[in-house]
Scaffold this active site. Structure first.
Site, mmCIF file in Angstrom:
data_model
loop_
_atom_site.group_PDB
_atom_site.id
_atom_site.type_symbol
_atom_site.label_atom_id
_atom_site.label_comp_id
_atom_site.label_asym_id
_atom_site.label_seq_id
_atom_site.Cartn_x
_atom_site.Cartn_y
_atom_site.Cartn_z
ATOM 1 C CG HIS A 81 -2.220 -0.958 1.350
ATOM 2 N ND1 HIS A 81 -2.822 -0.929 0.843
ATOM 3 C CD2 HIS A 81 -2.182 -2.154 1.341
ATOM 4 C CE1 HIS A 81 -3.436 -2.146 1.127
ATOM 5 N NE2 HIS A 81 -2.788 -2.864 1.391
ATOM 6 C CE LYS A 84 -4.901 2.128 2.992
ATOM 7 N NZ LYS A 84 -5.062 0.612 2.170
ATOM 8 C CG HIS A 231 -7.153 -6.267 0.350
ATOM 9 N ND1 HIS A 231 -6.967 -5.703 -1.415
ATOM 10 C CD2 HIS A 231 -6.365 -5.530 1.381
ATOM 11 C CE1 HIS A 231 -5.232 -5.297 -0.153
ATOM 12 N NE2 HIS A 231 -5.410 -5.059 0.923
ATOM 13 C CD GLU A 234 -6.232 -7.348 6.268
ATOM 14 O OE1 GLU A 234 -7.078 -6.493 5.134
ATOM 15 O OE2 GLU A 234 -5.809 -6.660 7.322
ATOM 16 C CG ASP A 331 -0.629 -5.967 3.989
ATOM 17 O OD1 ASP A 331 -1.380 -5.193 3.031
ATOM 18 O OD2 ASP A 331 -1.565 -6.087 5.278
ATOM 19 C CG ASN A 332 -1.405 -1.668 5.735
ATOM 20 O OD1 ASN A 332 -1.485 -2.852 5.020
ATOM 21 N ND2 ASN A 332 -1.921 -0.530 5.027
HETATM 22 ZN ZN ZN Z 1 -3.438 -4.938 1.625
#
Ligand code: ZN
Length: 438
Positions: A81, A84, A231, A234, A331-332
């Protein structure tokens, strides 16, 4: 010791350890961990030959003594991401769970995500990834309301700027309920047409509009010839079963393009029979599955004052055994969904081995950070082969425990035959952004 590569454009890495399965053809004998010992010849930025150690005469070719150290292909990070990343300092997650992460990120997005802000943070993450030895990245782009038209042009500029260094793909991210708004999908389609990379996606969970929403997205992807990236589930709720729905829809529609699904956490918590049916459907539908071990362990099963009881990750071994293309990714990065991370796939691999037991045998899972995500992205298969660019990572490790015990901070990333001197940027470079000053 360091690996000083010769200034000459022509050299040979002598006695390098390379996983047998990452070579285009088997070079026996393989050691306990599955490594072959080979000589790798490089000329003008390309690998010209890979031979069993010692069979060829080096002649005048300058040699680099690898003495049995491991050489890896560059990494592929298939779920990130970038939009973000690195907002943690101005927007922390107050408790560290998923709902708080979502709320904090939405607040920061509407307050601060100008094109310049997104571009600067994206660039920072790409420089981290590049320094650590990543060659391809897929990012999700929050695509809701006015943000859609802000972020996609930024993505396209970054993709252009990094062409030849990092292959950047992107998928839009929004929840299915946004499809109720007619202008939403029109916006997405326009942005993907203008700036996208042929991938449509969304975040899905069990909700009344799930099947209808998927039908709309599959129809658009079919009409455009786009791939899909979701996604999925989750969540720690075993009743979260949208993975089975995606697989069923893909089978019913005979969807022909690649589909990647990420997270699928709740699959691990379902009854054996239920999980088996879903895993079978995922395999039959030909989905690829990416687990995000660091972020899942951070967010899942978090309750203040209570020690977590599970690791948050999907049933990756069961999926792999069923023949599914499985992999792990970042991911993040330093945002409310995950407070840490540095776009370093070596870290993801290290942590993935611990969290998901990606060992015994290690070699079976080494492709989860290179060849498997490369396949999911439709890229070069992530093996070292003659005729390809001399892109590789030289380490000092000689077996998997040496490789995975240390962070490999001294790895040498080789691109087109030359040692890269790229370093992760200083965090102070982010200080100029709104709200990110120390
Ligand atoms: Zn993600």
């Amino acid at each position: 010791m360091t690996f000083a590569l010769p200034a000459a454009r022509r050299y040979a890495l002598r006695q390098a350890r390379v996983l047998g399965r990452m070579l285009p053809k088997l070079i026996p004998p393989l050691d306990f961990d599955g490594f072959a010992t080979v000589d790798i010849f490089v000329d003008e930025g390309a690998i010209t030959k890979i031979l069993p150690a010692g069979v060829d005469d080096f002649g005048e070719t300058p040699e680099v003594a690898m003495s049995g150290r491991i050489v890896l292909p560059l990494f592929v990070d298939v779920h990130t991401h970038l939009d973000k990343g690195h907002i943690w300092r101005r927007k922390r997650n107050p408790v560290g769970d998923f709902p708080s992460a979502l709320a904090a990120t939405l607040e920061d997005r509407s307050a601060n995500w100008s094109a310049a802000d997104v571009a600067a943070r994206m660039e920072f993450s790409l420089r981290c990834a590049y320094a650590h030895g990543t060659t391809a990245i897929r990012t999700h782009i929050d695509s809701v309301g006015p943000q859609t038209r802000i972020s996609w042009p930024v993505l396209a500029e970054a993709r252009e700027r990094w062409l030849g260094r990092i292959d950047l793909q992107a998928s839009p991210l929004f929840t299915i309920d946004h499809l109720a708004n007619a202008s939403h999908l029109a916006d997405i389609e326009a942005m993907l047409d203008a700036y996208g990379t042929g991938i449509l996606g969304a975040a899905i969970r069990m909700e009344p509009g799930l099947r209808d929403g998927l039908r709309i997205l599959f129809e658009l992807a079919e009409r455009k010839g786009w791939e899909l990236d979701f996604h999925v589930d989750e969540s720690s709720d075993p009743a979260a079963r949208s993975l089975k729905v995606v697989a069923d829809v893909a089978i019913e529609r005979r969807f022909a393009r690649p589909i990647l699904v990420g997270h699928c956490c709740s699959l691990a918590l379902q009854e054996d029979d239920e999980r088996r049916r879903t895993v079978d459907a995922v395999a039959r539908a030909g989905l690829s599955v990416v687990s995000l071990p660091m972020c899942n362990m951070f967010l899942q099963d978090r309750q203040t004052g209570r020690t977590p009881r599970w690791r948050g990750v999907t049933a990756l071994h069961e999926l792999k055994r069923a023949g599914v293309n499985v992999m792990i990714a970042s991911d993040n990065t330093r945002d409310p969904f995950y407070a840490y991370g540095d776009m370093d796939m070596m870290e993801v691999w290290r942590e993935g081995v611990r969290i998901l037991h990606l060992d015994y045998p290690f070699a079976d899972w080494a492709e989860a950070v290179s060849a498997s995500p490369a396949k999911a992205m439709g890229l070069d298969p992530g093996v070292l082969h003659p005729g390809s660019a001399a892109n590789m990572i030289l380490t000092k490790a000689r077996d998997f425990t040496e490789l995975l015990a240390r962070p490999q901070s001294d790895r040498v990333v080789v691109r087109n035959g030359e040692a890269s001197n790229a370093k992760p940027p200083d965090y102070a470079e982010l200080d100029a952004l709104e709200g990110l000053a120390p």
